[in-house]
Design an enzyme around this catalytic site. Structure first.
Site, mmCIF file in Angstrom:
data_model
loop_
_atom_site.group_PDB
_atom_site.id
_atom_site.type_symbol
_atom_site.label_atom_id
_atom_site.label_comp_id
_atom_site.label_asym_id
_atom_site.label_seq_id
_atom_site.Cartn_x
_atom_site.Cartn_y
_atom_site.Cartn_z
ATOM 1 N N PHE A 153 10.303 3.580 7.913
ATOM 2 C CA PHE A 153 10.100 2.533 8.922
ATOM 3 C C PHE A 153 10.021 1.149 8.315
ATOM 4 O O PHE A 153 10.332 0.154 8.941
ATOM 5 C CB PHE A 153 8.797 2.806 9.687
ATOM 6 C CG PHE A 153 7.596 2.946 8.780
ATOM 7 C CD1 PHE A 153 6.901 1.828 8.356
ATOM 8 C CD2 PHE A 153 7.189 4.195 8.334
ATOM 9 C CE1 PHE A 153 5.818 1.946 7.502
ATOM 10 C CE2 PHE A 153 6.104 4.329 7.490
ATOM 11 C CZ PHE A 153 5.416 3.204 7.060
ATOM 12 N N GLY A 154 9.541 1.049 7.063
ATOM 13 C CA GLY A 154 9.236 -0.244 6.453
ATOM 14 C C GLY A 154 8.128 -0.055 5.430
ATOM 15 O O GLY A 154 8.115 0.929 4.698
ATOM 16 N N ASP A 181 0.939 14.014 12.268
ATOM 17 C CA ASP A 181 1.047 14.021 10.799
ATOM 18 C C ASP A 181 -0.341 14.163 10.175
ATOM 19 O O ASP A 181 -0.732 13.357 9.325
ATOM 20 C CB ASP A 181 1.749 12.757 10.313
ATOM 21 C CG ASP A 181 2.361 12.933 8.920
ATOM 22 O OD1 ASP A 181 2.481 14.096 8.464
ATOM 23 O OD2 ASP A 181 2.700 11.926 8.288
ATOM 24 N N LEU A 236 0.832 -1.210 0.000
ATOM 25 C CA LEU A 236 0.000 0.000 0.000
ATOM 26 C C LEU A 236 0.860 1.251 0.000
ATOM 27 O O LEU A 236 0.511 2.265 -0.585
ATOM 28 C CB LEU A 236 -0.857 0.031 1.267
ATOM 29 C CG LEU A 236 -2.340 -0.281 1.197
ATOM 30 C CD1 LEU A 236 -2.966 -0.045 2.556
ATOM 31 C CD2 LEU A 236 -3.061 0.518 0.129
#
Length: 202
Positions: free
Chosen positions: A26-27, A141, A21
């Site tokens: 972070f990954g 955020d 997605l």
């Protein structure tokens, strides 16, 4: 950047990876199907470093698991596999507000003000809910990309991945991997800033 998990991989014996997605420092975030109920979920992936990192992630999972609000994605599960930590959240169908505004503009239309205000008030409800937690949670955020509009018209504030629990400075949520989004992040969130509190979200 860590490699993505191939589509079709089954994690934790039950979550089959469908597609990526999104990605961040972070990954990655995946859409996965839970083989036990055939439901789609969003899987957020983090690299785990050391036992303190593991403890931090477990703490986070506990924080997230207590957040029940109609305008936030529901936490489902968390697990560690192959040196990576996964958080399973409800997958929120629909477009984010950025896409919705772009598509509306392309049709030479506008989103009615009443509709936009309803969405924004829903997001305000979610933010007030986060700020009322103990310890307080700051999202850090909030931007159109992180507001998804579901097919039924519900606005959901996604990506608690940059969130931060304020009490006890050491408990800054591990998800913080970037400084927020230029143009949206408040000055105090940048390196050298004074640090964030609830006013930063407001």
């Amino acid at each position: 950047m860590i490699e993505t998990v191939p589509s079709g991989t089954v994690l934790h014996g039950r979550y089959r990876i469908e597609r990526v997605l999104g990605s961040g420092g972070f990954g990655h975030v995946y859409v996965a199907v839970d083989l036990s109920n055939n439901q789609q979920y969003a899987l957020k992936e983090y690299l785990v470093t050391g036992s303190s990192g593991q403890e931090q992630l477990k703490h986070e999972a506990r924080v997230l698991s207590q957040l029940h609000h109609p305008n936030l994605p529901a936490f489902q599960d968390a697990f560690i596999e192959r040196g990576r930590y996964y958080v399973v959240l409800n997958y929120i169908e629909g477009n984010d507000l950025t896409d919705l505004i772009r598509m509306t503009r392309q049709r030479n239309e506008v989103i009615p003000l009443r509709q936009m205000l309803n969405w924004l008030l829903s997001i305000c409800d979610a933010v007030m809910f986060l700020h009322s937690q103990n310890p307080i949670i700051i999202h850090r955020d909030i931007k159109p990309d992180n507001i998804r509009i579901m097919p039924d018209g519900t606005a959901v504030l996604v990506d608690l991945g940059n969130a931060k629990a304020t009490a006890d400075g050491a408990r800054t949520l591990f998800f913080i991997r970037h400084q927020g989004t230029p143009g949206y992040a408040p000055p105090e969130q940048y390196p050298g800033g004074t640090g964030t509190d609830t006013r930063s979200d407001v």
